[in-house]
Design a protein around this motif. Structure first.
Motif, mmCIF file in Angstrom:
data_model
loop_
_atom_site.group_PDB
_atom_site.id
_atom_site.type_symbol
_atom_site.label_atom_id
_atom_site.label_comp_id
_atom_site.label_asym_id
_atom_site.label_seq_id
_atom_site.Cartn_x
_atom_site.Cartn_y
_atom_site.Cartn_z
ATOM 1 N N ARG A 71 0.827 -1.221 0.000
ATOM 2 C CA ARG A 71 0.000 0.000 0.000
ATOM 3 C C ARG A 71 0.852 1.257 0.000
ATOM 4 N NH1 ARG A 71 -4.644 -1.210 4.457
ATOM 5 N NH2 ARG A 71 -5.674 -2.898 3.321
ATOM 6 N N ALA A 72 1.955 1.207 0.739
ATOM 7 C CA ALA A 72 2.853 2.372 0.771
ATOM 8 C C ALA A 72 3.450 2.597 -0.611
ATOM 9 C CB ALA A 72 3.957 2.156 1.801
ATOM 10 N N GLU A 73 3.767 1.497 -1.291
ATOM 11 C CA GLU A 73 4.331 1.619 -2.640
ATOM 12 C C GLU A 73 3.302 2.241 -3.591
ATOM 13 O OE1 GLU A 73 5.643 -2.030 -4.454
ATOM 14 O OE2 GLU A 73 6.715 -0.947 -6.025
ATOM 15 N N ALA A 74 2.042 1.783 -3.469
ATOM 16 C CA ALA A 74 0.987 2.336 -4.332
ATOM 17 C C ALA A 74 0.812 3.829 -4.050
ATOM 18 C CB ALA A 74 -0.327 1.590 -4.088
ATOM 19 N N LEU A 75 0.899 4.185 -2.778
ATOM 20 C CA LEU A 75 0.742 5.591 -2.401
ATOM 21 C C LEU A 75 1.864 6.437 -2.998
ATOM 22 C CD1 LEU A 75 -1.111 7.300 -0.582
ATOM 23 C CD2 LEU A 75 0.539 6.981 1.255
ATOM 24 N N LEU A 76 3.096 5.896 -2.947
ATOM 25 C CA LEU A 76 4.229 6.634 -3.507
ATOM 26 C C LEU A 76 4.073 6.789 -5.014
ATOM 27 C CD1 LEU A 76 7.091 4.999 -1.462
ATOM 28 C CD2 LEU A 76 6.493 7.416 -1.448
ATOM 29 N N ARG A 77 3.572 5.734 -5.652
ATOM 30 C CA ARG A 77 3.384 5.794 -7.105
ATOM 31 C C ARG A 77 2.320 6.838 -7.448
ATOM 32 N NH1 ARG A 77 1.479 0.813 -8.605
ATOM 33 N NH2 ARG A 77 3.243 -0.182 -7.602
#
Ligand code: PLP
Length: 465
Positions: A71-77
């Motif tokens: 989820r953190a990766e999706a948020l960063l993207r």
């Protein structure tokens, strides 16, 4: 702080991995090679915060580390995606100020693109090799299209009004009808702009009735300008009266004043069957200076255009504000290309998206709606086609409803607001409106080429049952 938070929470929340532990997890190492540690830390904090809130409201079991990291990766993207992005306008408002008003003609967009990528003779005279005038390309076009003696172009119409008030009436009086002290969207208020220009507002008449005699009585030795303002986004109906532009022109001439018409919308060609005055109408009626927007009915880039007599325009050229409100090279290139379409006999109606949209027939709108419905049908989404009311927007023709067509859908879970939000979050975003519990997608400002994207957005937002 986080510790204190935890003390108040259920046993379950203690099971939530803390930021530090997540950063040390094996799954985090690949991510840390690509994103700075502080960015990942911030994203993990946000994701944890959300998980805690959802857990508290009983919505979700506590996610494990890999899911939190994903989820953190999706948020960063998502953070890296441009904030300003493409929107499909299914609101039925053609000149939607919040959605960027006029889409430009392909020729105008191309001209802006070329100006952006390279150098241009923006302020350079190629004949003499000396410094040139920034607006040398657009001024003669504005004059020949409108029949005006002189023209100028600045950043937007609000800036043009400010410039005119300051340059023609700074330190002096401006007479305006009380029925025309309007506020355009975004806090542009005529009385404030006159004040900012250093001029003194003299109000005449009443909200619903202002006569020529009211203007005549208000003129003093300090008066310099009679200002007439297009009411733009509202209409006063019923027991009303206003002085005509031609009457005001005669009065201005008699008393040696300048008549300024803030026309707002600014059509350069009459719109078939619509009650919207053109720039040429205002000049013919005797306005000394007409001000209008480039990105409303004219269908070009954001700009404020001033056309009129030399006596009215020339004092503005030397004004110190001019530098602060000048157009950039991309807007200038697009503006020139747009004006050239008006010059090329009849090309404007076919090439300018705004004019094309406003001139659509019911048959065309109906056909587009039917085409969208059948695409949705193929995806298993039940939709209806029905009549709809569209608007020009941008302060033009506020009370003129344009007969249009819409495709309407019922959300599977009955929550039309939530469906509308999912469509807005899609890329490209699709913005419609909600009517009687259904999501309505109005076809007036939608292009045929947008239909596959709309269908894909609906499919992604309404997973098949
Ligand atoms: C829209 C409008 C303006 C402001 O135009 P911008 O180009 O948005 O600055 C000013 N006056 C009137 C009457 C308008 O309708």
């Amino acid at each position: 702080m986080p510790d204190r938070d935890c003390q108040n929470q259920s046993q379950g929340l203690r099971g939530l991995p803390q930021v530090q532990r997540l950063l040390e997890a094996a799954e985090a190492q690949g991510l840390l090679a690509r994103v700075p540690r502080p960015a990942l830390t911030a994203a993990l904090r946000a994701v944890l915060e959300q998980a805690r809130a959802q857990h508290r409201s009983g919505e979700e079991a506590l996610p494990a580390a890999p899911l939190l990291l994903a989820r953190a990766e999706a948020l960063l993207r998502a953070d890296q995606a441009p904030v300003l992005r493409r929107v499909i306008n299914a609101t039925g408002v053609v000149l939607h100020t919040n959605l960027g008003r006029a889409p430009m003609a392909a020729q105008a967009a191309q001209a802006a693109f070329e100006a952006a990528l390279g150098y241009a003779n923006l302020e350079f005279d190629l004949e003499s090799g000396r410094r040139g005038e920034r607006t040398q390309g657009v001024e003669p076009l504005l004059c020949s299209l409108t029949g005006a003696e002189a023209a100028m172009a600045v950043n937007n119409a609000a800036a043009a009004v400010l410039l005119a008030m300051s340059g023609l009436a700074g330190g002096w009086e401006v007479v305006v009808s009380r029925g025309e002290l309007v506020e355009i969207g975004g806090g542009f208020r005529i009385p404030d702009v006159i004040g900012q220009g250093g001029a003194r507002l003299v109000e005449v008449g009443t909200t619903n009735r202002t006569r020529l005699a009211d203007y005549r009585a208000a003129i003093s030795p300090d008066t310099r300008v009679l200002l007439k303002v297009h009411q733009s986004n509202f209409r006063i109906t019923g027991f009303t009266a206003e002085a005509g532009l031609d009457q005001l022109a005669a009065l201005a001439r008699e008393r040696g004043l300048t008549l300024v018409h803030d026309l707002g919308g600014g059509a350069l060609s009459p719109l078939a069957g619509r009650r919207e005055p053109t720039v040429q109408d205002s000049l013919k009626a005797g306005a000394d200076l007409v001000i209008f927007s480039g990105d409303k009915l004219m269908g070009g880039p954001q700009a404020g255009l001033l056309v009129g007599t030399r006596a009215a325009v020339e004092p503005l050229r030397r004004h110190p504000l001019l530098r602060a409100v000048r157009l950039d090279k991309m807007a200038l290139a697009a503006l020139e290309a747009t004006l050239r379409l008006y010059g090329a006999g009849g090309q404007a109606d076919a090439s300018l998206p705004v004019l094309r949209m406003l001139n659509q027939t019911r048959v065309e709108l109906q056909a587009r709606a039917e085409a969208l419905r059948s695409r949705l049908d193929e995806l298993g989404v039940a939709a209806r086609v029905g009549p709809s009311e569209a608007f020009a927007g941008g302060g033009a023709m506020p009370d003129e409803r344009l007969a249009s067509c819409a495709v309407t859908l019922l959300a599977r879970d009955g929550d039309a607001e939530a469906l509308a939000r999912r469509l807005r979050r899609h890329r490209p975003a699709v913005v419609g409106r909600i009517e009687h519990g259904r999501l309505a997608l109005d076809m007036m400002a939608v292009a045929d080429a947008d239909l596959p994207d709309i269908a894909a957005a609906v499919r992604a937002s309404e997973p098949a049952a």
